[in-house]
Motif scaffolding. Sequence first.
Motif, PDB file in Angstrom:
ATOM      1  N   ASP A 138       0.796  -1.301  -0.094  1.00 15.30           N
ATOM      2  CA  ASP A 138       0.099   0.001   0.133  1.00 15.30           C
ATOM      3  C   ASP A 138       0.591   1.111   0.017  1.00 15.30           C
ATOM      4  O   ASP A 138       0.369   2.151  -0.252  1.00 15.30           O
ATOM      5  CB  ASP A 138      -0.956   0.036   1.287  1.00 15.30           C
ATOM      6  N   ARG A 183      -9.091 -10.536   4.487  1.00 15.91           N
ATOM      7  CA  ARG A 183      -9.880  -9.278   4.629  1.00 15.91           C
ATOM      8  C   ARG A 183      -9.837  -8.390   3.395  1.00 15.91           C
ATOM      9  O   ARG A 183     -10.368  -7.366   3.374  1.00 15.91           O
ATOM     10  CB  ARG A 183      -9.221  -8.482   5.676  1.00 15.91           C
ATOM     11  N   GLU A 184      -9.165  -9.041   2.242  1.00 13.25           N
ATOM     12  CA  GLU A 184      -9.101  -8.166   0.855  1.00 13.25           C
ATOM     13  C   GLU A 184     -10.374  -8.055   0.343  1.00 13.25           C
ATOM     14  O   GLU A 184     -10.478  -6.761  -0.121  1.00 13.25           O
ATOM     15  CB  GLU A 184      -8.395  -9.350   0.023  1.00 13.25           C
ATOM     16  N   ARG A 189      -6.614  -2.980  15.560  1.00 14.09           N
ATOM     17  CA  ARG A 189      -7.078  -3.997  14.872  1.00 14.09           C
ATOM     18  C   ARG A 189      -6.275  -5.504  15.322  1.00 14.09           C
ATOM     19  O   ARG A 189      -6.017  -5.625  16.411  1.00 14.09           O
ATOM     20  CB  ARG A 189      -6.702  -3.997  13.320  1.00 14.09           C
ATOM     21  N   GLU A 192      -4.348 -10.457   6.081  1.00 15.76           N
ATOM     22  CA  GLU A 192      -4.690  -9.417   4.943  1.00 15.76           C
ATOM     23  C   GLU A 192      -5.636  -9.980   3.935  1.00 15.76           C
ATOM     24  O   GLU A 192      -6.552  -9.412   3.214  1.00 15.76           O
ATOM     25  CB  GLU A 192      -3.235  -8.803   4.421  1.00 15.76           C
ATOM     26  N   LYS A 237       0.027 -11.590   6.784  1.00 18.96           N
ATOM     27  CA  LYS A 237      -0.248 -11.694   5.235  1.00 18.96           C
ATOM     28  C   LYS A 237      -1.758 -12.730   5.114  1.00 18.96           C
ATOM     29  O   LYS A 237      -2.484 -12.129   4.289  1.00 18.96           O
ATOM     30  CB  LYS A 237       0.990 -12.372   4.525  1.00 18.96           C
ATOM     31  N   ARG A 265     -11.967  -4.164   2.047  1.00 18.04           N
ATOM     32  CA  ARG A 265     -10.877  -3.512   2.108  1.00 18.04           C
ATOM     33  C   ARG A 265     -11.211  -2.503   3.165  1.00 18.04           C
ATOM     34  O   ARG A 265     -12.296  -1.545   2.767  1.00 18.04           O
ATOM     35  CB  ARG A 265     -10.372  -3.120   0.882  1.00 18.04           C
ATOM     36  N   TYR A 266     -10.027  -1.840   3.789  1.00 17.29           N
ATOM     37  CA  TYR A 266     -10.289  -1.091   4.722  1.00 17.29           C
ATOM     38  C   TYR A 266     -11.511  -1.140   5.769  1.00 17.29           C
ATOM     39  O   TYR A 266     -11.746  -2.028   6.069  1.00 17.29           O
ATOM     40  CB  TYR A 266     -10.066   0.399   4.240  1.00 17.29           C
ATOM     41  N   CYS A 273      -0.138  -2.114  10.546  1.00 16.33           N
ATOM     42  CA  CYS A 273      -0.345  -3.449  11.450  1.00 16.33           C
ATOM     43  C   CYS A 273       0.941  -4.203  11.047  1.00 16.33           C
ATOM     44  O   CYS A 273       1.590  -5.048  11.864  1.00 16.33           O
ATOM     45  CB  CYS A 273      -1.487  -4.366  10.849  1.00 16.33           C
ATOM     46  N   SER A 328      -3.891   1.294   9.849  1.00 19.18           N
ATOM     47  CA  SER A 328      -3.905   0.659   8.534  1.00 19.18           C
ATOM     48  C   SER A 328      -3.165  -0.500   8.304  1.00 19.18           C
ATOM     49  O   SER A 328      -2.459  -0.927   9.142  1.00 19.18           O
ATOM     50  CB  SER A 328      -3.326   1.922   7.509  1.00 19.18           C
ATOM     51  N   ARG A 329      -3.406  -1.377   7.220  1.00 18.96           N
ATOM     52  CA  ARG A 329      -2.680  -2.599   6.910  1.00 18.96           C
ATOM     53  C   ARG A 329      -1.235  -2.275   7.021  1.00 18.96           C
ATOM     54  O   ARG A 329      -0.597  -3.265   7.616  1.00 18.96           O
ATOM     55  CB  ARG A 329      -3.134  -2.768   5.390  1.00 18.96           C
TER      56      ARG A 329
END
Lengths: 196, 179
Positions: A81, A191-192, B150, A188, A185, A195-196, A133, A129-130
């Motif tokens: 990102d 959760r793709e 999170r 992520e 990963k 998103r967000y 994390c 944010s991703r």
Amino acid sequence: MLNYLWVGMIFIGILTAAFTGRMEYVTNGAIDSAKEAVNTIIIMVGVLSMWTGLMKIAEKSGLIDYLSNKLKPFLKFLFPDVPPNHKAMKYIATNVIANVLGLGWAATPAGLMAMKELQKLNPEKDRASRAMCMFMVFNMSSLQLVSVNIIAYRSSFNSANPSEIIGPGLFATLVSTAAGIIVIKIIEMRREKCRY
Amino acid sequence: MQILIVISNLMLPLVFVLILSYGISKGVKVYDAFIEGAKDGMRCAVDIMPTLIGLMMAVGILRASGALDIFSRIISPITDLIHYPSELVPLTLMRLVSSSASTGILLDLFKQYGPDSGIGRLVSVMMSCTETVFYTMSVYFMSVKITKTRYTLPGALIANFAGVLASVFICKIIWGQIR
């Protein structure tokens, strides 16, 4: 936090001693440990200074910058990102290299700057944010080439071979870092869709 | 796995050769730089001295009172199940919260068992692959005022737990029984 922890340890100790009748040991324990702390530090100064001296050479010769640059492709994989030439990447690279080389005091300022830059890219300001994390988990998986402090402490307690733990330590830290990256990963990917 | 011992012995000389030859090739006054950096190390050691005195004293009281032994004995049925030495539970938990307090416990264990004992080696390896998760997270996230962290905490705990397992595994393979 540390205030409560510290008082807690001392009070629990004294309270237990009152029940087990070991009060005189407690007195000696406190005095002995305080003395021991100073002895430990005096012996570890040698190892610690050797390392910081060496790292100053690495810093002045530009080796640390060079290594940070080499890290770019790997960071691109970790942080899809973040634009590759964004300032955040530079701070993340510095933080990672400083951690790997055991330069905690250089790692923290760079890490905080990285968070500040990542926050600028973050659409929701109170939610991590991703990239944040991933950065935090990577940072806390403590990837480190040589645990200089541990070696210094071992040598101050007269270990026959203080550095024998470097290899096994490297193995263990690679496992923990790999585990951290894989877990994040996977989360992520799952959760793709949302998103967000 | 004996290769890891070879790495242990080669790592420092390798770092020396690499950094010194790179430094010389870039025209750095390596000796002057070393002296300058070594001063930072001195300052660093002096800085941590008061914290270490305070925390080693607290751990010393805990140890002398028998509280740590009592705690280990209570928790040992659980830790025995996964073949984990119960003496290390206080360190493992404290490691997540405070780096200086866990250093106090680490040094206490060195004093108690010696750095070259099974326990001494295991804690040395463990300390090099774990991090003060709660402290680090609060510093970093607070600095940018993020409250929803999170999956950071579970991710970090899993990474640390994997590190602990890997430490036990590798120590058993290289040095045999831990106790």
